[in-house]
Design an enzyme around this catalytic site. Structure first.
Site, PDB file in Angstrom:
ATOM      1  N   HIS A 191       0.829  -1.168  -0.031  1.00 45.03           N
ATOM      2  CA  HIS A 191      -0.123  -0.049  -0.176  1.00 45.03           C
ATOM      3  C   HIS A 191       0.692   1.090   0.056  1.00 45.03           C
ATOM      4  O   HIS A 191       2.161   1.085  -0.083  1.00 45.03           O
ATOM      5  CB  HIS A 191      -1.027   0.022   1.172  1.00 45.03           C
ATOM      6  CG  HIS A 191      -0.283  -0.135   2.633  1.00 45.03           C
ATOM      7  ND1 HIS A 191       0.691   0.763   3.058  1.00 45.03           N
ATOM      8  CD2 HIS A 191      -0.630  -1.040   3.557  1.00 45.03           C
ATOM      9  CE1 HIS A 191       0.870   0.467   4.107  1.00 45.03           C
ATOM     10  NE2 HIS A 191       0.095  -0.736   4.652  1.00 45.03           N
TER      11      HIS A 191
ATOM     12  N   HIS B 299       3.903   1.483   2.356  1.00 44.55           N
ATOM     13  CA  HIS B 299       5.253   0.740   1.660  1.00 44.55           C
ATOM     14  C   HIS B 299       6.179   1.635   0.805  1.00 44.55           C
ATOM     15  O   HIS B 299       7.180   1.900   0.631  1.00 44.55           O
ATOM     16  CB  HIS B 299       4.905  -0.480   1.198  1.00 44.55           C
ATOM     17  CG  HIS B 299       4.274  -1.525   1.951  1.00 44.55           C
ATOM     18  ND1 HIS B 299       2.822  -1.712   1.976  1.00 44.55           N
ATOM     19  CD2 HIS B 299       4.716  -2.089   3.333  1.00 44.55           C
ATOM     20  CE1 HIS B 299       2.586  -2.704   2.786  1.00 44.55           C
ATOM     21  NE2 HIS B 299       3.710  -2.819   3.822  1.00 44.55           N
TER      22      HIS B 299
ATOM     23  N   CYS C 270       2.548 -12.613  19.427  1.00 46.14           N
ATOM     24  CA  CYS C 270       1.684 -12.456  18.379  1.00 46.14           C
ATOM     25  C   CYS C 270       2.190 -12.927  16.975  1.00 46.14           C
ATOM     26  O   CYS C 270       3.505 -12.418  16.681  1.00 46.14           O
ATOM     27  CB  CYS C 270       1.612 -10.768  18.454  1.00 46.14           C
ATOM     28  SG  CYS C 270       0.775 -10.001  16.971  1.00 46.14           S
TER      29      CYS C 270
ATOM     30  N   CYS D 135       2.758  -9.971  14.439  1.00 47.45           N
ATOM     31  CA  CYS D 135       3.928  -9.081  14.807  1.00 47.45           C
ATOM     32  C   CYS D 135       4.922 -10.136  14.828  1.00 47.45           C
ATOM     33  O   CYS D 135       6.288  -9.584  14.442  1.00 47.45           O
ATOM     34  CB  CYS D 135       4.065  -8.464  15.984  1.00 47.45           C
ATOM     35  SG  CYS D 135       2.627  -7.052  16.218  1.00 47.45           S
TER      36      CYS D 135
ATOM     37  N   CYS E  95      -3.202  -8.316  21.017  1.00 46.83           N
ATOM     38  CA  CYS E  95      -2.034  -7.287  20.548  1.00 46.83           C
ATOM     39  C   CYS E  95      -2.524  -5.876  20.228  1.00 46.83           C
ATOM     40  O   CYS E  95      -3.637  -5.962  19.518  1.00 46.83           O
ATOM     41  CB  CYS E  95      -1.562  -7.793  19.232  1.00 46.83           C
ATOM     42  SG  CYS E  95      -0.300  -6.883  18.500  1.00 46.83           S
TER      43      CYS E  95
ATOM     44  N   HIS F 259      -2.345  -5.384  16.352  1.00 48.22           N
ATOM     45  CA  HIS F 259      -3.305  -6.139  15.321  1.00 48.22           C
ATOM     46  C   HIS F 259      -4.616  -6.454  15.801  1.00 48.22           C
ATOM     47  O   HIS F 259      -5.540  -6.896  15.423  1.00 48.22           O
ATOM     48  CB  HIS F 259      -2.681  -7.595  15.147  1.00 48.22           C
ATOM     49  CG  HIS F 259      -1.528  -7.400  14.282  1.00 48.22           C
ATOM     50  ND1 HIS F 259      -0.304  -7.190  14.685  1.00 48.22           N
ATOM     51  CD2 HIS F 259      -1.216  -7.335  12.591  1.00 48.22           C
ATOM     52  CE1 HIS F 259       0.718  -7.018  13.556  1.00 48.22           C
ATOM     53  NE2 HIS F 259      -0.003  -7.359  12.667  1.00 48.22           N
TER      54      HIS F 259
ATOM     55  N   LYS G  52      -3.578   4.958  11.162  1.00 50.24           N
ATOM     56  CA  LYS G  52      -2.482   4.249  10.184  1.00 50.24           C
ATOM     57  C   LYS G  52      -3.129   3.280   9.244  1.00 50.24           C
ATOM     58  O   LYS G  52      -3.876   2.675   9.344  1.00 50.24           O
ATOM     59  CB  LYS G  52      -1.467   3.435  11.351  1.00 50.24           C
ATOM     60  CG  LYS G  52      -0.202   3.146  10.379  1.00 50.24           C
ATOM     61  CD  LYS G  52       0.410   2.120  11.227  1.00 50.24           C
ATOM     62  CE  LYS G  52       1.509   1.470  10.415  1.00 50.24           C
ATOM     63  NZ  LYS G  52       2.094   0.031  10.963  1.00 50.24           N
TER      64      LYS G  52
ATOM     65  N   LYS H  21      -4.102  -3.052   6.132  1.00 47.65           N
ATOM     66  CA  LYS H  21      -4.934  -4.033   5.143  1.00 47.65           C
ATOM     67  C   LYS H  21      -6.144  -4.592   5.960  1.00 47.65           C
ATOM     68  O   LYS H  21      -7.365  -4.407   5.280  1.00 47.65           O
ATOM     69  CB  LYS H  21      -4.096  -5.272   4.724  1.00 47.65           C
ATOM     70  CG  LYS H  21      -4.572  -5.913   3.532  1.00 47.65           C
ATOM     71  CD  LYS H  21      -3.696  -6.998   3.261  1.00 47.65           C
ATOM     72  CE  LYS H  21      -4.304  -8.079   2.341  1.00 47.65           C
ATOM     73  NZ  LYS H  21      -3.349  -9.214   2.059  1.00 47.65           N
TER      74      LYS H  21
END
Length: 526
Positions: A21, A24, A130, A133, A155, A158, A305, A308
């Site tokens: 995305h 990145h 996790c 992560c 987490c 996530h 932030k 996905k």
């Protein structure tokens, strides 16, 4: 920085399980602009990017899709990650995959050295893990679950439940390196940047470091531990080593000496791995620590932030299909200060595209070259004696190049572009004040008209060079339109630090008028 220096820069290697995305792409573009600038300056430049392909998350996803983890990684790299580099016009020098033999063999070599030197020992570990992560979590990094996860610890990143694991693992004696790391941060304040990132890292290390679990034995998708093949190397320990395995560690001493140490550009969420664990690993191996670790901010969409899983991820081609790769690169480098969080909006992108690229830079090029075509049959005229207005433009061009270079040394890409834009704005103002269209009506002002249009075309020459690291496609078109290759050589051969030296474009050069560098975009088509 003196011409002929060396400059190496890396992006993080991206986890192949996610589709790329704009977050990145933002990191890739920042690293690429810095690398292109240094390359254009004649520095021995090396830019590395790549993919992280080991770990439990990849194994689980591949199994769920009925394929091997290697096949899953291969497909994602070829279908998603390598095409991303083309979409946003990245000119990397290497692309490392953690499943390549050159990486895996030298991870084992590095690990064996640490083991032989007493920095790795066997022990038992119990903790919350996790999978998202690929990391053990402290209780402070967990929150209470809600909805279907009510009653569970999840987490904080996530918002998915963590797993309580009890394993026999191998450990890296990271606790031995706390004082050496603090001394590093003290002696080299620029080692971790920006300042907010440095302060966070120093505070974390001052609280004391625990030894790091660096192997897993509950699955086998990873690099085998060389002295115990029932264990694979912890995915982060494996991944961090990409920076030196690609640079030639263990395989090419000469290349390694040229390319290492490198500047690491990373998202702030993985700062500790790069600014704490990684330098400790290198110290243990007797290798140089990175040149610098720069933690950039997050791209926010709607105040969050990008993610996905939360459907806030925007694919880069959603932008480039409409605005083009140059506009993508320019916008994210100019609109967001590297090192701070920044919000993306389509409205801001469109506004900047039209105001700064189409009307500012693109219109300047079209107007300037059209007037040379109209008034001097497309041939750059000989300048007369420059007056105060021309001397001021020359001063601004020189200052733009010098100040932009200094900003690049600080990794302040947005500041560098702002410095170059002082010349765009000055030339637009100069044309408005000098009114070459009025001068053209007076045969007695022919020499003055020649001076004005030489000044404009020479300014465009400087801009083509200075903007080539940021908007490479538009800069190349402008260079061709200026006919500059005949007298000066290829654009890639123009030293960027010398771009502000006035008077380089030879009079008599034949120009052409390009199609608009940044055509206006119908708002209804976005």
């Amino acid at each position: 920085m003196a011409t002929g220096s060396s400059f190496s820069i890396t992006t993080p290697i991206f986890y192949v399980n996610d589709a790329p995305h704009i977050g990145h792409a933002y990191t890739e573009v920042a690293a690429d602009v810095l690398a292109r600038w240094h390359r254009q300056a004649g520095d021995d430049t090396w830019m590395l990017t790549g993919t992280d392909e080991h770990g439990e998350k990849i194994l689980r996803t591949a199994t769920a899709n009925g394929v091997t983890p290697q096949a899953w990684a291969d497909k994602l790299v070829e279908d998603s990650w390598k095409p991303l580099l083309e979409t946003i016009d990245i000119r990397n020098d290497d692309f490392i995959r953690t499943t390549e033999p050159r990486h895996e063999e030298n991870v084992r070599r590095f690990l064996q050295k640490l083991y032989d030197d007493g920095f790795i020992y066997a022990g038992e570990y119990e903790g919350y893990y996790c999978v998202g992560c690929e990391e053990y979590k402290q209780l402070s990094e967990l929150v209470d679950g809600t909805g279907e996860y009510e009653g569970l610890k999840v987490c904080a990143i996530h918002t998915k439940p963590v797993e309580l694991l009890h394993e026999k693992n191998y450990f890296f004696r990271m606790s031995d390196f706390g004082e050496r790391l603090l001394a590093l941060y003290e002696e080299r304040p620029e080692f971790v940047q920006p300042e907010s990132a440095r302060n966070e890292v120093v505070q974390f290390v001052r609280q004391g470091l625990s030894d790091l679990s660096i192997s897993r034995s509950t699955f086998d998708w990873g690099v085998k531990v060389p002295w115990d093949d029932s264990h694979v190397v912890y995915v982060w320990f494996d991944a961090l080593l990409n920076y030196i395995t690609a640079a030639g560690y263990g395989s090419d001493d000469e290349a390694f000496a040229r390319r290492w140490p490198a500047v690491h550009l990373v998202g702030k969420d993985i700062l500790r791995f790069h600014a704490v664990i990684w330098p400790a690993m290198l110290m243990a191996a007797g290798l140089e620590v990175p040149a610098r670790v720069f933690g950039h901010g997050w791209l926010l969409v709607g105040g969050e932030k990008m993610s996905k899983s939360k459907l806030t991820g925007i694919a880069p081609n959603e932008i480039t299909d409409t605005f083009g790769s140059d506009a993508f690169r320019y916008y994210f480098m100019r609109a967001i200060t590297l090192g701070q969080d920044g919000s993306f909006s389509w409205e801001d992108l469109s506004a900047r595209y039209h105001a700064e690229l189409a009307n500012g830079f693109g219109n300047l090029a079209s107007r300037g070259l059209s007037m040379v075509q109209r008034y001097f049959d497309g041939v750059v005229p000989e300048s007369g004696t420059p007056g105060e207005a021309e001397q001021e433009i020359a001063r601004i061009a020189l200052g733009a190049a010098e100040n932009a270079d200094a900003a690049i040394d600080r990794l302040a890409v947005g500041d560098a572009i702002a410095q170059v834009w002082t010349l765009v704005d000055a030339l637009n103002g100069y044309i408005t004040e000098q009114e070459p269209w009025a001068l053209a009506k007076d045969p007695g002002s022919r020499d003055r008209l020649a001076t004005v249009l030489y000044t404009v075309t020479e300014g465009l020459r400087a801009l083509a060079v200075l903007l080539s690291p940021v908007t490479p496609k538009a800069a190349a078109v402008l260079w061709d339109s200026l006919g500059a290759t005949a007298g000066l050589g290829d654009l890639s051969a123009q030293p960027v630090r010398d771009a502000g030296r006035w008077g380089q474009l030879p009079a008599g050069t034949t120009v052409s008028v390009p199609a608009p560098l940044f055509p206006r975009i119908d708002e209804s088509a976005q």
